[in-house]
Write an enzyme that holds these catalytic residues in place. Sequence first.
Site, PDB file in Angstrom:
ATOM      1  N   ASP A   1      -1.648 -16.273  -2.302  1.00 19.84           N
ATOM      2  CA  ASP A   1      -3.009 -15.994  -1.848  1.00 19.84           C
ATOM      3  C   ASP A   1      -3.975 -16.902  -2.599  1.00 19.84           C
ATOM      4  O   ASP A   1      -3.594 -17.597  -3.536  1.00 19.84           O
ATOM      5  CB  ASP A   1      -3.355 -14.516  -2.000  1.00 19.84           C
ATOM      6  CG  ASP A   1      -3.299 -14.026  -3.435  1.00 19.84           C
ATOM      7  OD1 ASP A   1      -3.339 -14.869  -4.347  1.00 19.84           O
ATOM      8  OD2 ASP A   1      -3.220 -12.804  -3.649  1.00 19.84           O
TER       9      ASP A   1
ATOM     10  N   PHE B   1      -9.702 -12.550  -3.753  1.00 18.16           N
ATOM     11  CA  PHE B   1      -9.773 -11.087  -3.750  1.00 18.16           C
ATOM     12  C   PHE B   1      -9.658 -10.535  -5.165  1.00 18.16           C
ATOM     13  O   PHE B   1     -10.409  -9.640  -5.559  1.00 18.16           O
ATOM     14  CB  PHE B   1      -8.666 -10.504  -2.867  1.00 18.16           C
ATOM     15  CG  PHE B   1      -8.645  -8.998  -2.850  1.00 18.16           C
ATOM     16  CD1 PHE B   1      -9.548  -8.287  -2.078  1.00 18.16           C
ATOM     17  CD2 PHE B   1      -7.739  -8.292  -3.629  1.00 18.16           C
ATOM     18  CE1 PHE B   1      -9.546  -6.894  -2.076  1.00 18.16           C
ATOM     19  CE2 PHE B   1      -7.719  -6.905  -3.631  1.00 18.16           C
ATOM     20  CZ  PHE B   1      -8.630  -6.204  -2.854  1.00 18.16           C
TER      21      PHE B   1
ATOM     22  N   GLN C   1     -12.648 -13.400   8.827  1.00 15.16           N
ATOM     23  CA  GLN C   1     -13.376 -12.247   8.301  1.00 15.16           C
ATOM     24  C   GLN C   1     -14.318 -11.736   9.392  1.00 15.16           C
ATOM     25  O   GLN C   1     -14.214 -12.118  10.541  1.00 15.16           O
ATOM     26  CB  GLN C   1     -14.127 -12.642   7.029  1.00 15.16           C
ATOM     27  CG  GLN C   1     -13.234 -12.978   5.838  1.00 15.16           C
ATOM     28  CD  GLN C   1     -12.548 -11.762   5.225  1.00 15.16           C
ATOM     29  OE1 GLN C   1     -12.833 -10.615   5.575  1.00 15.16           O
ATOM     30  NE2 GLN C   1     -11.633 -12.011   4.296  1.00 15.16           N
TER      31      GLN C   1
ATOM     32  N   GLY D   1      -9.944  -8.687   5.087  1.00 18.70           N
ATOM     33  CA  GLY D   1     -11.024  -7.700   5.090  1.00 18.70           C
ATOM     34  C   GLY D   1     -10.676  -6.381   5.739  1.00 18.70           C
ATOM     35  O   GLY D   1     -11.573  -5.606   6.092  1.00 18.70           O
TER      36      GLY D   1
ATOM     37  N   ASP E   1       2.025  -8.140   3.717  1.00 20.16           N
ATOM     38  CA  ASP E   1       2.356  -8.026   2.294  1.00 20.16           C
ATOM     39  C   ASP E   1       1.685  -6.786   1.742  1.00 20.16           C
ATOM     40  O   ASP E   1       0.636  -6.374   2.235  1.00 20.16           O
ATOM     41  CB  ASP E   1       1.869  -9.249   1.504  1.00 20.16           C
ATOM     42  CG  ASP E   1       0.385  -9.139   1.161  1.00 20.16           C
ATOM     43  OD1 ASP E   1       0.064  -8.725   0.028  1.00 20.16           O
ATOM     44  OD2 ASP E   1      -0.464  -9.424   2.037  1.00 20.16           O
TER      45      ASP E   1
ATOM     46  N   CYS F   1      21.248   4.095  -3.341  1.00 18.78           N
ATOM     47  CA  CYS F   1      21.839   5.032  -2.374  1.00 18.78           C
ATOM     48  C   CYS F   1      23.364   4.964  -2.355  1.00 18.78           C
ATOM     49  O   CYS F   1      24.032   5.971  -2.105  1.00 18.78           O
ATOM     50  CB  CYS F   1      21.281   4.759  -0.980  1.00 18.78           C
ATOM     51  SG  CYS F   1      19.517   5.131  -0.830  1.00 18.78           S
TER      52      CYS F   1
ATOM     53  N   HIS G   1      15.441   0.355  -3.746  1.00 17.17           N
ATOM     54  CA  HIS G   1      15.560   1.148  -2.519  1.00 17.17           C
ATOM     55  C   HIS G   1      14.360   0.914  -1.602  1.00 17.17           C
ATOM     56  O   HIS G   1      14.527   0.703  -0.393  1.00 17.17           O
ATOM     57  CB  HIS G   1      15.674   2.640  -2.823  1.00 17.17           C
ATOM     58  CG  HIS G   1      15.516   3.471  -1.584  1.00 17.17           C
ATOM     59  ND1 HIS G   1      16.527   3.633  -0.654  1.00 17.17           N
ATOM     60  CD2 HIS G   1      14.432   4.120  -1.067  1.00 17.17           C
ATOM     61  CE1 HIS G   1      16.086   4.353   0.359  1.00 17.17           C
ATOM     62  NE2 HIS G   1      14.815   4.667   0.139  1.00 17.17           N
TER      63      HIS G   1
END
Length: 361
Positions: A92, A96, A189, A216, A266, A309, A335
């Site tokens: 990224d 942010f 945006q 956003g 993500d 598991c 898991h």
Amino acid sequence: MSKFSFNIHHQHKKARSGIIVTAHGEMRTPAFMPVGTRGTVKAMLPESVAETGADILLGNTYHLMLQPTAERIVQLGGLHKFMNWDKPILTDSGGFQVMSLSKLCKITEEGVSFSSHINGDKYMLTPERSTEIQYLLGSTITMAFDECTPYPATFEEAKTSMQLTTRWANRSRNTFVKREGYAQFGIIQGSVYEELREQSAKDLVELDFDGYAIGGLAVGEGQELMFKVLDYAPDFLPQNKPRYLMGVGKPADIIGAVSRGIDMFDCVIPTRSGRNGQAFTKYGTVNIRNSKYADDNKPLEHDCLCPACRNYSKAYLHHLVRIGEILGSMLMTWHNLTYFQNLMSRIRAYIKLGKDFDFDS
């Protein structure tokens, strides 16, 4: 080396499945990207992340520029070699995190000035610097620098923010070094305003990015409003390029977004939840800390092939998590990441068969 390309193999209504080809291999879509913020997916070996079925992971420009620095990583052979991950990496832009983590953050036309949340050192992150850092890291997919519009925002606030993102996108695009198999995505945006989303998409499509993210969202607006935006926003983007919904990772949100034309996701939810003792299953979430699991000799999910598991009971996981053992975080995270990759595989299978999704977890 392969050229960057997106090939849609199957489509059912708005949902698409296909393959993205990159310099670091192929990724199946719709895709979920585990988050490796600081060059590691927390509580997981990179080899283990690959074993869950992940084709790509995400790294964070803000955190990596602070520690260990992009300059150090490039000297050590790039992020792929540094963390022993030979598949695609998306980074990224850092914007942010700068705006959410840093104190005394100041946004100007030039970029964002901020103080490090680690030691208070002052930095300036611009579209050019963000793009340069991602180049030094060796990111397979670079994100354009943007301002994530806070929610709620008035129309005028959202418009001003969106226009700044467009100008920054232009500068990011001009700085990006084009190489075969590598890509740069723009971020649209516009908050919850259709007119602004359409204008943002139009402006960014003119810059001919290799893919597009919808930013956003998942910032407090709730699922109903998010889906309302997704009912129209993907339609403003090119059919032949990947669409990435940033920061969205609840299973029901992923399923709803795929049905509206999204290809990539993500989120920290599977890893963070795992460390906090919450497991995702086809039958809903399991809080393994709950005392009712203290004597439960069954696995988290009977048909899951992850080590947790295959080899351990809910009672053992309950014990590990309750006493704070590191192995508990490792097994729960493994898991959850396996569950998310299985979810994406199920989604792709339904698209291939031309079936509506009849599940929400």
